[in-house]
Design a protein around this motif. Structure first.
Motif, PDB file in Angstrom:
ATOM      1  N   THR A  19      -7.032   3.246 -32.260  1.00 56.87           N
ATOM      2  CA  THR A  19      -7.640   3.139 -33.587  1.00 56.87           C
ATOM      3  C   THR A  19      -7.826   4.524 -34.202  1.00 56.87           C
ATOM      4  OG1 THR A  19      -9.837   3.139 -32.546  1.00 56.87           O
ATOM      5  CG2 THR A  19      -8.837   0.998 -33.027  1.00 56.87           C
ATOM      6  N   PHE A  39     -16.517   4.683 -24.496  1.00 56.16           N
ATOM      7  CA  PHE A  39     -16.095   3.462 -25.157  1.00 56.16           C
ATOM      8  C   PHE A  39     -14.723   3.718 -25.772  1.00 56.16           C
ATOM      9  CE2 PHE A  39     -20.744   3.340 -25.297  1.00 56.16           C
ATOM     10  CZ  PHE A  39     -20.962   2.111 -24.688  1.00 56.16           C
ATOM     11  N   LYS A  40     -13.885   2.694 -25.737  1.00 57.54           N
ATOM     12  CA  LYS A  40     -12.536   2.849 -26.237  1.00 57.54           C
ATOM     13  C   LYS A  40     -12.086   1.563 -26.901  1.00 57.54           C
ATOM     14  CE  LYS A  40      -7.794   3.859 -24.776  1.00 57.54           C
ATOM     15  NZ  LYS A  40      -6.916   4.219 -23.632  1.00 57.54           N
ATOM     16  N   SER A  41     -11.407   1.716 -28.018  1.00 59.85           N
ATOM     17  CA  SER A  41     -10.814   0.568 -28.704  1.00 59.85           C
ATOM     18  C   SER A  41      -9.322   0.789 -28.833  1.00 59.85           C
ATOM     19  CB  SER A  41     -11.432   0.384 -30.099  1.00 59.85           C
ATOM     20  OG  SER A  41     -12.807   0.105 -30.014  1.00 59.85           O
ATOM     21  N   ILE A  79      -5.506  -1.142 -30.354  1.00 60.61           N
ATOM     22  CA  ILE A  79      -4.930  -2.149 -31.223  1.00 60.61           C
ATOM     23  C   ILE A  79      -3.731  -2.761 -30.516  1.00 60.61           C
ATOM     24  CG2 ILE A  79      -3.891  -2.628 -33.460  1.00 60.61           C
ATOM     25  CD1 ILE A  79      -6.810  -1.778 -33.604  1.00 60.61           C
ATOM     26  N   LYS A 138      -7.673  -5.896 -32.368  1.00 59.84           N
ATOM     27  CA  LYS A 138      -8.575  -4.892 -31.832  1.00 59.84           C
ATOM     28  C   LYS A 138      -9.231  -5.387 -30.542  1.00 59.84           C
ATOM     29  CE  LYS A 138     -12.400  -1.877 -33.334  1.00 59.84           C
ATOM     30  NZ  LYS A 138     -13.561  -2.373 -32.563  1.00 59.84           N
ATOM     31  N   LEU A 139      -9.161  -4.533 -29.500  1.00 55.72           N
ATOM     32  CA  LEU A 139      -9.797  -4.812 -28.219  1.00 55.72           C
ATOM     33  C   LEU A 139     -10.748  -3.672 -27.890  1.00 55.72           C
ATOM     34  CD1 LEU A 139      -6.642  -5.937 -26.172  1.00 55.72           C
ATOM     35  CD2 LEU A 139      -8.313  -7.424 -27.306  1.00 55.72           C
ATOM     36  N   ASP A 140     -11.957  -4.006 -27.435  1.00 53.05           N
ATOM     37  CA  ASP A 140     -12.981  -2.997 -27.166  1.00 53.05           C
ATOM     38  C   ASP A 140     -13.291  -2.938 -25.668  1.00 53.05           C
ATOM     39  OD1 ASP A 140     -13.586  -2.290 -29.971  1.00 53.05           O
ATOM     40  OD2 ASP A 140     -14.265  -4.379 -30.075  1.00 53.05           O
ATOM     41  N   THR A 142     -18.450  -8.661 -27.184  1.00 52.95           N
ATOM     42  CA  THR A 142     -17.247  -8.787 -28.006  1.00 52.95           C
ATOM     43  C   THR A 142     -16.396  -9.926 -27.453  1.00 52.95           C
ATOM     44  OG1 THR A 142     -15.800  -7.327 -26.705  1.00 52.95           O
ATOM     45  CG2 THR A 142     -17.283  -6.281 -28.296  1.00 52.95           C
ATOM     46  N   THR A 167     -13.343  -9.560 -26.547  1.00 56.08           N
ATOM     47  CA  THR A 167     -12.194  -8.912 -25.903  1.00 56.08           C
ATOM     48  C   THR A 167     -11.757  -9.626 -24.631  1.00 56.08           C
ATOM     49  OG1 THR A 167     -12.722  -6.727 -26.818  1.00 56.08           O
ATOM     50  CG2 THR A 167     -11.378  -6.780 -24.818  1.00 56.08           C
TER      51      THR A 167
END
Length: 280
Positions: A172, A228-230, A232, A238-240, A265, A267
């Motif tokens: 992202t 923390f990482k997101s 695409i 979007k995955l968190d 989330t 995810t």
């Protein structure tokens, strides 16, 4: 034959025997149908190692050629030498063997791989101190990058970060992620400041990426922590994740990075349905 001539001859003969055992497909080259001898050709070894063909030919012929540690590292990588073979190569060349070695093994201890595989919905990797990816699980391949399709000598997460366009698209905010990775790698770099392999990697990335060249010159450093990482994903969006990095207890030169779906989330449910739909 004096000792020096014998050493140069042994050096050349050793290279020839190692070259003969490498299949072209192992280094990302087509097999072809017109090969007269097994293994790699001299020109292929020279190209893959970044040295001139004539110069490399002279080495194999046993001529009195002085070879730098940088070239020896490249040859060891191209010819897939193990630790003992690498030490032998350096000794024949009259150079002090390295004190540490990049880990290019395509497998880890089965128990470690089992730990990775048990993390069904959490992408996970094992990397060595130079950020070479040496093991991964199915979730990492399906959600991030199929590391098994990357040439073993290019399977370095720092190199991938700056040269793989598909990998870049998963972030992202690629700029922040890339700068953070450089800052963490800087902390490693300080411990291996004279390591020819790392020097070569840095030089290569400075040539290939203007962003790396700029950000490397800033000398920012950052230690490992929980982040923390997101990302695409092209199908899931979007995955968190929470990223946790752990040293492997029985081999502290290895580090396991686990990306756990972020609580609160969707995810984990997205990943679960996606993997089930592919009959994984």
């Amino acid at each position: 034959m004096d000792n020096s001539k014998q050493r140069y001859k042994e050096f050349g003969d050793f290279l020839k025997t190692r070259r003969a055992r490498i299949l072209p497909s192992q280094v990302g080259l087509p097999e072809g149908t017109r090969r007269r001898t097994p293994g790699l050709r001299r020109e292929e070894v020279a190209t893959l190692s970044g040295v001139g063909l004539t110069w490399y030919t002279w080495i194999e012929q046993g001529r009195p050629i002085q070879v730098s540690t940088q070239v020896l590292e490249s040859l060891a990588r191209t010819l897939m030498l193990d630790k003992q073979e690498t030490i032998h190569l350096y000794t024949l060349a009259g150079q002090a063997p390295p004190t540490s070695f990049p880990n290019y093994d395509e497998s880890v201890d089965p128990m470690l791989q089992h730990v990775l595989d048990s993390l069904e919905f959490s992408p996970a990797l094992i990397m060595d101190v130079r950020l070479n990816v040496i093991a991964w699980n199915n979730a990492a391949s399906k959600l991030s990058l199929n590391y098994g399709k990357i040439n073993i000598y290019r399977r370095n997460i720092l190199r991938i970060m700056f040269t793989n366009e598909d990998f870049k698209k998963t972030f992202t905010d690629w700029s922040s992620a890339a700068q953070g990775m450089i800052a963490r790698f800087r902390s490693v770099y300080s411990k291996f400041i004279d390591d020819p392999w790392i020097e070569e990697l840095v030089s290569e990335l400075k040539r290939e990426s203007k962003e790396f060249d700029l950000w490397w010159s800033m000398h920012n450093v950052k230690t490992e922590d929980t982040r923390f990482k997101s990302i695409i994903h092209p199908v899931l969006g979007k995955l968190d994740f929470e990223e946790t990095s752990l040293l492997v207890a029985d081999n502290t030169s290895l580090r396991m990075s686990i990306f756990t779906p972020l609580a609160g989330t969707d995810t984990k449910e997205k990943i679960k349905q996606f993997l089930i739909s592919q009959n994984i």
